[in-house]
Design a protein around this motif. Structure first.
Motif, PDB file in Angstrom:
ATOM      1  N   GLY A  47      18.793  -6.485  -4.077  1.00  0.00           N
ATOM      2  CA  GLY A  47      18.624  -5.355  -3.277  1.00  0.00           C
ATOM      3  C   GLY A  47      18.199  -5.392  -2.115  1.00  0.00           C
ATOM      4  N   SER A  48      17.867  -4.225  -1.292  1.00  0.00           N
ATOM      5  CA  SER A  48      17.183  -4.509   0.076  1.00  0.00           C
ATOM      6  C   SER A  48      15.470  -4.713   0.055  1.00  0.00           C
ATOM      7  N   LYS A  49      15.065  -4.318  -1.177  1.00  0.00           N
ATOM      8  CA  LYS A  49      13.605  -4.650  -1.540  1.00  0.00           C
ATOM      9  C   LYS A  49      13.347  -5.966  -2.190  1.00  0.00           C
ATOM     10  N   LYS A  50      14.426  -6.572  -2.500  1.00  0.00           N
ATOM     11  CA  LYS A  50      14.527  -8.087  -3.164  1.00  0.00           C
ATOM     12  C   LYS A  50      13.713  -7.964  -4.438  1.00  0.00           C
ATOM     13  N   GLN A  51      13.682  -6.783  -5.126  1.00  0.00           N
ATOM     14  CA  GLN A  51      13.213  -6.832  -6.451  1.00  0.00           C
ATOM     15  C   GLN A  51      13.616  -7.890  -7.400  1.00  0.00           C
ATOM     16  N   ILE A  52      12.835  -8.638  -8.160  1.00  0.00           N
ATOM     17  CA  ILE A  52      13.410  -9.647  -9.238  1.00  0.00           C
ATOM     18  C   ILE A  52      14.176  -8.842 -10.354  1.00  0.00           C
ATOM     19  N   VAL A  53      15.304  -9.245 -10.487  1.00  0.00           N
ATOM     20  CA  VAL A  53      15.989  -8.625 -11.742  1.00  0.00           C
ATOM     21  C   VAL A  53      16.430  -9.938 -12.921  1.00  0.00           C
ATOM     22  N   GLN A  54      16.398  -9.374 -14.010  1.00  0.00           N
ATOM     23  CA  GLN A  54      16.583 -10.443 -15.088  1.00  0.00           C
ATOM     24  C   GLN A  54      17.896 -11.216 -14.906  1.00  0.00           C
TER      25      GLN A  54
END
Length: 130
Positions: A47-54
């Protein structure tokens, strides 16, 4: 028109079985009576916020009242890579990455397996898998 429970289960089970063959290396993130979902096996920024996902979403099967949806996210990202592999199944593509299946014979198992295998290789190349 709603699908009979038997037909819906047959379609769902056929698609789910094909997806299950990809795990491992893929990670199963949902496994219910009406929903089965796979992710890549590596944490990634999303995403645009570069959130870390599993793991990056890869594919899922969802049973609805009148169809079974097969979502294949690599097709959304690189249509030109995958579309030539599935000439028969393209007839059931609605939108950019969702196939709406209403009859078991609409699933071409050879095309489906080729699509998934190629998708796993693409996920490795894109850095979504170890």
């Amino acid at each position: 028109m709603p699908l009979s429970a038997e037909i819906k289960k047959e379609i769902f089970d056929k698609l789910k079985s094909a997806l299950q063959k990809q795990s491992p290396p893929m990670i199963v993130s949902k496994n219910t009576e009406n929903n089965f979902e796979l992710l890549g096996n590596k944490e990634v920024a999303y995403g645009s916020k570069k959130q870390i996902v599993q793991g990056m979403y890869f594919s899922s099967v969802v049973a609805h009242k009148d169809m079974v949806s097969f979502h294949f996210f690599p097709l959304y990202m690189k249509r030109e890579l995958f579309a030539p592999l599935i000439p028969t199944m393209l007839k059931y593509l609605k939108g950019k990455s969702c196939f709406n299946i209403k009859k078991p014979e609409q699933i071409n198992e050879q095309e489906l397996n080729t699509l998934l295998t190629t998708g796993v290789e693409a996920w490795k190349k894109f850095g979504y898998m170890n």
